[in-house]
Write a protein that holds these residues in place. Structure first.
Motif, PDB file in Angstrom:
ATOM      1  N   LEU A  68       0.809  -1.220   0.000  1.00 20.42           N
ATOM      2  CA  LEU A  68       0.000   0.000   0.000  1.00 20.42           C
ATOM      3  C   LEU A  68       0.844   1.273   0.000  1.00 20.42           C
ATOM      4  O   LEU A  68       0.447   2.289  -0.584  1.00 20.42           O
ATOM      5  CB  LEU A  68      -0.921   0.020   1.219  1.00 20.42           C
ATOM      6  N   LEU A  69       1.969   1.223   0.703  1.00 25.30           N
ATOM      7  CA  LEU A  69       2.861   2.384   0.785  1.00 25.30           C
ATOM      8  C   LEU A  69       4.289   1.862   0.820  1.00 25.30           C
ATOM      9  O   LEU A  69       4.660   1.137   1.748  1.00 25.30           O
ATOM     10  CB  LEU A  69       2.565   3.206   2.044  1.00 25.30           C
ATOM     11  N   PRO A  70       5.089   2.197  -0.200  1.00 23.11           N
ATOM     12  CA  PRO A  70       6.475   1.707  -0.219  1.00 23.11           C
ATOM     13  C   PRO A  70       7.251   2.170   1.024  1.00 23.11           C
ATOM     14  O   PRO A  70       6.879   3.136   1.676  1.00 23.11           O
ATOM     15  CB  PRO A  70       7.067   2.353  -1.476  1.00 23.11           C
ATOM     16  N   VAL A  71       8.322   1.456   1.305  1.00 27.91           N
ATOM     17  CA  VAL A  71       9.203   1.844   2.407  1.00 27.91           C
ATOM     18  C   VAL A  71      10.297   2.753   1.863  1.00 27.91           C
ATOM     19  O   VAL A  71      10.487   2.869   0.656  1.00 27.91           O
ATOM     20  CB  VAL A  71       9.813   0.611   3.103  1.00 27.91           C
ATOM     21  N   ASN A  72      10.986   3.413   2.755  1.00 25.98           N
ATOM     22  CA  ASN A  72      12.138   4.261   2.418  1.00 25.98           C
ATOM     23  C   ASN A  72      11.788   5.465   1.552  1.00 25.98           C
ATOM     24  O   ASN A  72      12.560   5.846   0.669  1.00 25.98           O
ATOM     25  CB  ASN A  72      13.251   3.438   1.770  1.00 25.98           C
ATOM     26  N   ILE A  73      10.640   6.061   1.804  1.00 20.56           N
ATOM     27  CA  ILE A  73      10.307   7.327   1.147  1.00 20.56           C
ATOM     28  C   ILE A  73      11.178   8.394   1.806  1.00 20.56           C
ATOM     29  O   ILE A  73      11.232   8.482   3.032  1.00 20.56           O
ATOM     30  CB  ILE A  73       8.813   7.655   1.316  1.00 20.56           C
ATOM     31  N   PRO A  74      11.877   9.202   1.027  1.00 19.90           N
ATOM     32  CA  PRO A  74      12.750  10.223   1.624  1.00 19.90           C
ATOM     33  C   PRO A  74      11.961  11.171   2.532  1.00 19.90           C
ATOM     34  O   PRO A  74      10.831  11.549   2.223  1.00 19.90           O
ATOM     35  CB  PRO A  74      13.313  10.975   0.424  1.00 19.90           C
ATOM     36  N   ALA A  75      12.579  11.526   3.646  1.00 16.76           N
ATOM     37  CA  ALA A  75      11.930  12.448   4.597  1.00 16.76           C
ATOM     38  C   ALA A  75      11.848  13.845   3.988  1.00 16.76           C
ATOM     39  O   ALA A  75      12.750  14.267   3.263  1.00 16.76           O
ATOM     40  CB  ALA A  75      12.714  12.497   5.899  1.00 16.76           C
ATOM     41  N   PRO A  76      10.775  14.557   4.289  1.00 19.19           N
ATOM     42  CA  PRO A  76      10.659  15.927   3.781  1.00 19.19           C
ATOM     43  C   PRO A  76      11.572  16.869   4.570  1.00 19.19           C
ATOM     44  O   PRO A  76      11.976  16.555   5.692  1.00 19.19           O
ATOM     45  CB  PRO A  76       9.186  16.259   4.031  1.00 19.19           C
ATOM     46  N   PRO A  77      11.879  18.018   4.001  1.00 24.13           N
ATOM     47  CA  PRO A  77      12.694  19.003   4.731  1.00 24.13           C
ATOM     48  C   PRO A  77      12.017  19.386   6.053  1.00 24.13           C
ATOM     49  O   PRO A  77      10.795  19.473   6.138  1.00 24.13           O
ATOM     50  CB  PRO A  77      12.733  20.208   3.783  1.00 24.13           C
ATOM     51  N   GLY A  78      12.838  19.573   7.068  1.00 26.75           N
ATOM     52  CA  GLY A  78      12.315  20.010   8.356  1.00 26.75           C
ATOM     53  C   GLY A  78      11.876  18.889   9.279  1.00 26.75           C
ATOM     54  O   GLY A  78      11.449  19.143  10.402  1.00 26.75           O
ATOM     55  N   VAL A  79      11.959  17.643   8.819  1.00 28.16           N
ATOM     56  CA  VAL A  79      11.581  16.497   9.649  1.00 28.16           C
ATOM     57  C   VAL A  79      12.823  15.616   9.806  1.00 28.16           C
ATOM     58  O   VAL A  79      13.448  15.251   8.808  1.00 28.16           O
ATOM     59  CB  VAL A  79      10.430  15.683   9.006  1.00 28.16           C
ATOM     60  N   PRO A  80      13.195  15.289  11.044  1.00 29.01           N
ATOM     61  CA  PRO A  80      14.358  14.418  11.228  1.00 29.01           C
ATOM     62  C   PRO A  80      14.208  13.113  10.445  1.00 29.01           C
ATOM     63  O   PRO A  80      13.103  12.574  10.315  1.00 29.01           O
ATOM     64  CB  PRO A  80      14.370  14.146  12.738  1.00 29.01           C
ATOM     65  N   LEU A  81      15.305  12.597   9.932  1.00 29.36           N
ATOM     66  CA  LEU A  81      15.284  11.405   9.080  1.00 29.36           C
ATOM     67  C   LEU A  81      14.713  10.174   9.777  1.00 29.36           C
ATOM     68  O   LEU A  81      14.186   9.284   9.122  1.00 29.36           O
ATOM     69  CB  LEU A  81      16.697  11.089   8.588  1.00 29.36           C
ATOM     70  N   ASN A  82      14.815  10.114  11.098  1.00 30.13           N
ATOM     71  CA  ASN A  82      14.336   8.933  11.817  1.00 30.13           C
ATOM     72  C   ASN A  82      12.918   9.099  12.363  1.00 30.13           C
ATOM     73  O   ASN A  82      12.460   8.280  13.143  1.00 30.13           O
ATOM     74  CB  ASN A  82      15.294   8.570  12.950  1.00 30.13           C
ATOM     75  N   ARG A  83      12.218  10.130  11.951  1.00 29.12           N
ATOM     76  CA  ARG A  83      10.831  10.352  12.392  1.00 29.12           C
ATOM     77  C   ARG A  83       9.857   9.827  11.356  1.00 29.12           C
ATOM     78  O   ARG A  83      10.085   9.889  10.159  1.00 29.12           O
ATOM     79  CB  ARG A  83      10.552  11.844  12.593  1.00 29.12           C
ATOM     80  N   ASP A  84       8.738   9.329  11.857  1.00 33.29           N
ATOM     81  CA  ASP A  84       7.670   8.860  10.982  1.00 33.29           C
ATOM     82  C   ASP A  84       6.359   8.988  11.751  1.00 33.29           C
ATOM     83  O   ASP A  84       6.354   9.277  12.945  1.00 33.29           O
ATOM     84  CB  ASP A  84       7.915   7.400  10.581  1.00 33.29           C
ATOM     85  N   TYR A  85       5.281   8.764  11.065  1.00 32.19           N
ATOM     86  CA  TYR A  85       3.966   8.831  11.711  1.00 32.19           C
ATOM     87  C   TYR A  85       3.247   7.521  11.482  1.00 32.19           C
ATOM     88  O   TYR A  85       3.597   6.748  10.585  1.00 32.19           O
ATOM     89  CB  TYR A  85       3.141   9.998  11.162  1.00 32.19           C
ATOM     90  N   TRP A  86       2.239   7.268  12.296  1.00 29.61           N
ATOM     91  CA  TRP A  86       1.492   6.023  12.195  1.00 29.61           C
ATOM     92  C   TRP A  86       0.047   6.284  12.564  1.00 29.61           C
ATOM     93  O   TRP A  86      -0.231   6.843  13.623  1.00 29.61           O
ATOM     94  CB  TRP A  86       2.067   4.984  13.157  1.00 29.61           C
ATOM     95  N   HIS A  87      -0.881   5.894  11.703  1.00 31.49           N
ATOM     96  CA  HIS A  87      -2.311   5.990  12.011  1.00 31.49           C
ATOM     97  C   HIS A  87      -2.726   4.700  12.707  1.00 31.49           C
ATOM     98  O   HIS A  87      -2.361   3.614  12.268  1.00 31.49           O
ATOM     99  CB  HIS A  87      -3.143   6.145  10.732  1.00 31.49           C
ATOM    100  N   ILE A  88      -3.482   4.827  13.778  1.00 31.96           N
ATOM    101  CA  ILE A  88      -3.946   3.635  14.482  1.00 31.96           C
ATOM    102  C   ILE A  88      -5.453   3.718  14.673  1.00 31.96           C
ATOM    103  O   ILE A  88      -6.006   4.795  14.860  1.00 31.96           O
ATOM    104  CB  ILE A  88      -3.240   3.432  15.841  1.00 31.96           C
ATOM    105  N   SER A  89      -6.086   2.561  14.620  1.00 32.56           N
ATOM    106  CA  SER A  89      -7.538   2.552  14.795  1.00 32.56           C
ATOM    107  C   SER A  89      -7.942   1.994  16.153  1.00 32.56           C
ATOM    108  O   SER A  89      -9.044   2.228  16.609  1.00 32.56           O
ATOM    109  CB  SER A  89      -8.201   1.748  13.674  1.00 32.56           C
ATOM    110  N   ARG A  90      -7.037   1.250  16.775  1.00 31.57           N
ATOM    111  CA  ARG A  90      -7.316   0.703  18.110  1.00 31.57           C
ATOM    112  C   ARG A  90      -6.250   1.194  19.073  1.00 31.57           C
ATOM    113  O   ARG A  90      -5.167   1.579  18.655  1.00 31.57           O
ATOM    114  CB  ARG A  90      -7.296  -0.825  18.079  1.00 31.57           C
TER     115      ARG A  90
END
Length: 162
Positions: A12-34
C-alpha cells in the motif's frame, strides 16, 4: 512503558520514502484505529512489515500522541503531504488519515539488517506474538515480558547504526 507492534503493508505504501525538509530522518507517523487512548509517549513499537518478508523491520519509540504539540503537528503534516503520491490505494490512505496519529522515532534509521522474519521469531521462542496468529493490518499489544525479551534479542543481534 508498553510494547506494541505497528504493522505496515509495503504493497500500500512503499518503504524508504525520503523524509521531507524540516523532519528528522528517523521520524515517521502512524495511524492507528485501536488502542489510541492506551499508547503513551515513551512506549516501544516493533515495526512489522506484511507480505513477502513478514517480520520486524525496525524498532521505534513513540514521541507524540494526540493531541500533538505544534512541532509534532508540523512533522505529521509534512510527512503526510510528502508521502501522499506514493500510496497505491488513495482510498485506503484517506480512510487511515481519519484515525488518530502517532509520531514515532526509529531506533535504527536504516532499519534492521537483516530484519527478524517469522521463522526466526518462532525459532527464538516468540511464536506467541499476536501478529503471527492474526496477520491483519493495524496495531497489536505485546505483553510486557515478551516485549522486553524481544527488545533485548534485537539489541544483541543488531548493530546499532547512527
Amino acid at each position: 512503558m508498553q510494547y506494541w507492534i505497528l504493522q505496515h503493508n509495503p504493497r500500500l505504501l512503499p518503504v524508504n520514502i525520503p523524509a521531507p525538509p524540516g523532519v528528522p530522518l528517523n521520524r515517521d507517523y502512524w495511524h492507528i484505529s485501536r488502542y489510541a487512548r492506551d499508547v503513551c509517549v515513551g512506549d516501544i513499537a516493533f515495526i512489522w512489515h506484511a507480505g513477502v518478508n513478514r517480520g520486524i523491520h525496525n524498532v521505534a519509540t513513540v514521541v507524540s500522541t494526540p493531541p500533538h504539540g505544534p512541532e509534532a503537528d508540523s512533522h505529521i503534516r509534512n510527512l503526510t503531504r510528502n508521502d501522499a503520491p506514493f500510496w497505491t490505494e488513495p482510498a485506503v490512505r484517506d480512510r487511515l488519515r481519519q484515525r488518530p496519529t502517532l509520531l514515532i522515532e526509529y531506533r535504527y534509521p536504516h532499519g534492521l539488517h537483516p530484519p527478524i522474519l517469522v521463522q526466526e521469531l518462532r525459532q527464538q521462542g516468540f511464536s506467541g506474538l499476536p501478529v503471527l496468529e492474526m496477520p491483519q493490518r493495524g496495531i497489536y499489544r505485546v505483553e510486557d515480558s515478551a516485549g522486553g525479551q524481544l527488545l533485548h534479542y534485537i539489541s544483541v543481534t543488531q548493530p546499532r547504526s547512527g
